[in-house]
Design an enzyme around this catalytic site. Sequence first.
Site, mmCIF file in Angstrom:
data_model
loop_
_atom_site.group_PDB
_atom_site.id
_atom_site.type_symbol
_atom_site.label_atom_id
_atom_site.label_comp_id
_atom_site.label_asym_id
_atom_site.label_seq_id
_atom_site.Cartn_x
_atom_site.Cartn_y
_atom_site.Cartn_z
ATOM 1 N N THR A 222 -6.471 -26.156 -7.685
ATOM 2 C CA THR A 222 -5.251 -26.054 -6.888
ATOM 3 C C THR A 222 -5.416 -26.800 -5.571
ATOM 4 O O THR A 222 -6.442 -27.461 -5.334
ATOM 5 C CB THR A 222 -4.820 -24.567 -6.727
ATOM 6 O OG1 THR A 222 -3.522 -24.549 -6.144
ATOM 7 C CG2 THR A 222 -5.780 -23.754 -5.877
ATOM 8 N N LYS B 213 -6.121 -31.176 -6.354
ATOM 9 C CA LYS B 213 -5.552 -31.579 -7.646
ATOM 10 C C LYS B 213 -5.647 -33.086 -7.927
ATOM 11 O O LYS B 213 -5.737 -33.497 -9.073
ATOM 12 C CB LYS B 213 -4.077 -31.167 -7.717
ATOM 13 C CG LYS B 213 -3.862 -29.704 -8.013
ATOM 14 C CD LYS B 213 -2.381 -29.417 -8.165
ATOM 15 C CE LYS B 213 -2.169 -28.012 -8.681
ATOM 16 N NZ LYS B 213 -0.754 -27.710 -8.954
ATOM 17 N N GLU C 18 -3.105 -36.996 -21.705
ATOM 18 C CA GLU C 18 -2.041 -37.969 -21.454
ATOM 19 C C GLU C 18 -1.188 -37.581 -20.242
ATOM 20 O O GLU C 18 -0.904 -38.395 -19.362
ATOM 21 C CB GLU C 18 -1.167 -38.058 -22.709
ATOM 22 C CG GLU C 18 -0.266 -39.270 -22.713
ATOM 23 C CD GLU C 18 0.669 -39.281 -23.905
ATOM 24 O OE1 GLU C 18 0.556 -38.400 -24.774
ATOM 25 O OE2 GLU C 18 1.524 -40.171 -23.940
ATOM 26 N N ASN D 202 -4.587 -29.743 -13.047
ATOM 27 C CA ASN D 202 -4.685 -28.352 -12.590
ATOM 28 C C ASN D 202 -5.619 -27.553 -13.490
ATOM 29 O O ASN D 202 -5.842 -26.373 -13.259
ATOM 30 C CB ASN D 202 -3.300 -27.689 -12.520
ATOM 31 C CG ASN D 202 -2.778 -27.295 -13.880
ATOM 32 O OD1 ASN D 202 -3.142 -27.885 -14.889
ATOM 33 N ND2 ASN D 202 -1.907 -26.305 -13.919
ATOM 34 N N ASP E 41 1.111 -27.800 -15.420
ATOM 35 C CA ASP E 41 2.250 -27.382 -14.590
ATOM 36 C C ASP E 41 3.583 -27.763 -15.238
ATOM 37 O O ASP E 41 4.535 -26.980 -15.238
ATOM 38 C CB ASP E 41 2.177 -28.037 -13.197
ATOM 39 C CG ASP E 41 1.186 -27.330 -12.292
ATOM 40 O OD1 ASP E 41 0.935 -26.127 -12.492
ATOM 41 O OD2 ASP E 41 0.659 -27.990 -11.371
ATOM 42 N N GLY F 188 13.125 -32.567 -4.299
ATOM 43 C CA GLY F 188 11.718 -32.687 -3.909
ATOM 44 C C GLY F 188 11.020 -33.788 -4.694
ATOM 45 O O GLY F 188 11.487 -34.195 -5.766
ATOM 46 N N GLY G 84 3.953 -32.821 -5.590
ATOM 47 C CA GLY G 84 3.159 -32.643 -6.810
ATOM 48 C C GLY G 84 3.914 -31.885 -7.899
ATOM 49 O O GLY G 84 3.877 -32.263 -9.077
ATOM 50 N N TYR H 122 8.442 -18.225 -6.487
ATOM 51 C CA TYR H 122 8.558 -16.907 -7.130
ATOM 52 C C TYR H 122 8.332 -15.765 -6.144
ATOM 53 O O TYR H 122 8.533 -14.609 -6.478
ATOM 54 C CB TYR H 122 7.579 -16.788 -8.312
ATOM 55 C CG TYR H 122 6.164 -17.186 -7.986
ATOM 56 C CD1 TYR H 122 5.309 -16.306 -7.353
ATOM 57 C CD2 TYR H 122 5.705 -18.460 -8.287
ATOM 58 C CE1 TYR H 122 4.024 -16.683 -7.021
ATOM 59 C CE2 TYR H 122 4.419 -18.850 -7.972
ATOM 60 C CZ TYR H 122 3.581 -17.953 -7.343
ATOM 61 O OH TYR H 122 2.320 -18.339 -7.014
ATOM 62 N N GLY I 222 10.331 -19.113 -10.176
ATOM 63 C CA GLY I 222 9.148 -19.848 -10.617
ATOM 64 C C GLY I 222 8.076 -19.007 -11.291
ATOM 65 O O GLY I 222 7.021 -19.535 -11.670
HETATM 66 N N1 LIG Z 1 5.990 -21.668 -9.941
HETATM 67 C C1 LIG Z 1 4.899 -22.394 -9.987
HETATM 68 O O1 LIG Z 1 4.035 -22.225 -10.858
HETATM 69 C C2 LIG Z 1 4.688 -23.485 -8.983
HETATM 70 C C3 LIG Z 1 3.756 -24.509 -9.223
HETATM 71 C C4 LIG Z 1 3.596 -25.516 -8.261
HETATM 72 C C5 LIG Z 1 4.351 -25.479 -7.088
HETATM 73 N N2 LIG Z 1 5.240 -24.469 -6.897
HETATM 74 C C6 LIG Z 1 6.062 -24.439 -5.662
HETATM 75 O O2 LIG Z 1 6.712 -25.688 -5.535
HETATM 76 C C7 LIG Z 1 6.855 -26.016 -4.150
HETATM 77 C C8 LIG Z 1 6.306 -27.430 -3.889
HETATM 78 O O3 LIG Z 1 4.924 -27.493 -4.176
HETATM 79 P P1 LIG Z 1 4.188 -28.940 -4.202
HETATM 80 O O4 LIG Z 1 2.808 -28.681 -4.625
HETATM 81 O O5 LIG Z 1 5.008 -29.947 -4.914
HETATM 82 O O6 LIG Z 1 4.199 -29.296 -2.621
HETATM 83 P P2 LIG Z 1 4.158 -30.754 -1.972
HETATM 84 O O7 LIG Z 1 3.483 -31.726 -2.843
HETATM 85 O O8 LIG Z 1 3.651 -30.533 -0.584
HETATM 86 O O9 LIG Z 1 5.729 -31.187 -1.869
HETATM 87 C C9 LIG Z 1 6.593 -30.518 -1.002
HETATM 88 C C10 LIG Z 1 8.032 -31.022 -1.196
HETATM 89 O O10 LIG Z 1 8.890 -30.218 -0.372
HETATM 90 C C11 LIG Z 1 9.633 -31.067 0.489
HETATM 91 N N3 LIG Z 1 9.856 -30.364 1.753
HETATM 92 C C12 LIG Z 1 8.943 -29.683 2.488
HETATM 93 N N4 LIG Z 1 9.547 -29.157 3.582
HETATM 94 C C13 LIG Z 1 10.854 -29.533 3.520
HETATM 95 C C14 LIG Z 1 11.986 -29.294 4.368
HETATM 96 N N5 LIG Z 1 11.876 -28.578 5.487
HETATM 97 N N6 LIG Z 1 13.172 -29.821 4.008
HETATM 98 C C15 LIG Z 1 13.286 -30.531 2.868
HETATM 99 N N7 LIG Z 1 12.260 -30.803 2.028
HETATM 100 C C16 LIG Z 1 11.054 -30.307 2.358
HETATM 101 C C17 LIG Z 1 8.780 -32.301 0.664
HETATM 102 O O11 LIG Z 1 9.607 -33.369 1.097
HETATM 103 P P3 LIG Z 1 8.978 -34.689 1.836
HETATM 104 O O12 LIG Z 1 8.468 -35.579 0.737
HETATM 105 O O13 LIG Z 1 10.130 -35.266 2.553
HETATM 106 O O14 LIG Z 1 7.877 -34.192 2.729
HETATM 107 C C18 LIG Z 1 8.242 -32.480 -0.761
HETATM 108 O O15 LIG Z 1 9.217 -33.069 -1.583
HETATM 109 C C19 LIG Z 1 6.139 -24.910 -3.376
HETATM 110 O O16 LIG Z 1 7.106 -23.977 -2.976
HETATM 111 C C20 LIG Z 1 5.217 -24.294 -4.399
HETATM 112 O O17 LIG Z 1 4.953 -22.917 -4.123
HETATM 113 C C21 LIG Z 1 5.426 -23.480 -7.816
#
Ligand SMILES: NC(=O)c1ccc[n+]([C@@H]2O[C@H](COP(=O)([O-])OP(=O)(O)OC[C@H]3O[C@@H](n4cnc5c(N)ncnc54)[C@H](OP(=O)(O)O)[C@@H]3O)[C@@H](O)[C@H]2O)c1
Length: 285
Positions: free
Chosen positions: A67, A71, A83, A92, A107, A131, A134, A229, A250
Site C-alpha cells: 500500500t 505501490k 498483465e 498491490n 484494485d 480523479g 492510483g 468507505y 468503497g
Molecule cells: N475502496 C477501496 O478499496 C479503495 C482503494 C484505493 C483507494 N481508495 C480511495 O480512493 C481515493 C483516492 O486514492 P488514490 O490512491 O487514488 O489517491 P491519489 O493517487 O493521491 O489520488 C488522489 C486524487 O484525488 C484528487 N484530489 C485530492 N484532493 C482533491 C481536492 N481537494 N479536490 C479535487 N480533487 C482532489 C487528486 O487530484 P489532483 O490530481 O488534481 O491532485 C487525485 O485525482 C482515496 O479516498 C482512497 O481512500 C479506496
Amino acid sequence: MKITGNTKVIGIIGWPVSHSLSPVMHNAAFEHLGLDYCYVPFAIKPECLKEAMEAVPALNIVGLNVTVPHKEKVLKYISEFSEESGMIGAVNTLKLEGNRLIGYNTDGIGFTNSLKEAGYPVAKHSLLILGSGGAAKAVAFQSAAEGVKEIIIANRTVSKALSLKNQMKEYFPLLKIDVTGLSYDELKVVTDMVDSVVNTTSVGLDKGDASPIPGEFLHKGLFVCDLIYNPSETKLLKYAKEAGCRYVNGLGMLIHQGAASFRIWTGIEPPVEVMRQAVESTLFP
Ligand SMILES: NC(=O)c1ccc[n+]([C@@H]2O[C@H](COP(=O)([O-])OP(=O)(O)OC[C@H]3O[C@@H](n4cnc5c(N)ncnc54)[C@H](OP(=O)(O)O)[C@@H]3O)[C@@H](O)[C@H]2O)c1
C-alpha cells in the site's frame, strides 16, 4: 489462531500501515477456513523498501499486499508482472514463487467485482471517473478490460487526466475516452452524458467535505460509486440516495480486492462474507 512451525506468513507493507483493515480481513478468512496462515502488518519506511523487499524471499514470506507509498516504487524489485499491474504501473499484491516475486494489481478487479455484486457490471456502460490518481488508474484500466463503452476522466489537475487517457490509449486504442476538469460547468455537461459515476478523489474522506459533484447533477438512472468507505455515506452518496440513484460505497471494492489477493496467494476461494463482517465490525463496532 494458533501459530505453528508450519504457519505461512503473509503481510502488508506500507507507511503508515496501522490503519489497514487487511490484517483483520485476511486473518478472519484464514481462521474461518482453518488455513495455517497468518497475516501481519509491516510498517516499512520509504528508505527501507529495498532491504524489506530483499528480506521477503529470505524470510519465506509467501505473499504481501503493498500500500501507499510503495505501490509504484516496489516495481523495480519484482521479477514478473501480471498483465493488469503492467498496464496500471503499480502493484498491490505480491506472491513469492521460489525466489521470484510476482506482482499483481487487484484494485481494479475489486472495483468491477463490487459493481457486479451490486448488479451493475461495467460492460457496455459509460463511466465518469472523478480523479486521476492510483485508484482511478486501476478503475479505468479494469473497466476498459471488461468492455466499458466510454470513459470520461474529470480531474482537478486536467494534465493528469490527459496523461491517464494517453496511457490507456496505448492498450485500448479504440475506446472512447474524454478528459475534463472538475468545474461546475464542466461537470454539468459530462454528468448528462454518462450512466455511471465513480468518485476516486479523496474528497469525502473528511466528514465535513463537500461532494465532488453537485447533487443537482445526479439523476435517477445514474449509478454512483464512491471509493470511500469511511465515512460509509459521503455527501456524494447522500445526494445519490436523495436523487433516487443506485449507489455503493468503497467497502465492496476493499473486500473484493482482498478476495482476489487471497485467491492469488492460496488458490482457495475466499469466504467473502466472513471478510466483510470482519471489516465492518472493526470499522463500525
Ligand atoms: N475502496 C477501496 O478499496 C479503495 C482503494 C484505493 C483507494 N481508495 C480511495 O480512493 C481515493 C483516492 O486514492 P488514490 O490512491 O487514488 O489517491 P491519489 O493517487 O493521491 O489520488 C488522489 C486524487 O484525488 C484528487 N484530489 C485530492 N484532493 C482533491 C481536492 N481537494 N479536490 C479535487 N480533487 C482532489 C487528486 O487530484 P489532483 O490530481 O488534481 O491532485 C487525485 O485525482 C482515496 O479516498 C482512497 O481512500 C479506496
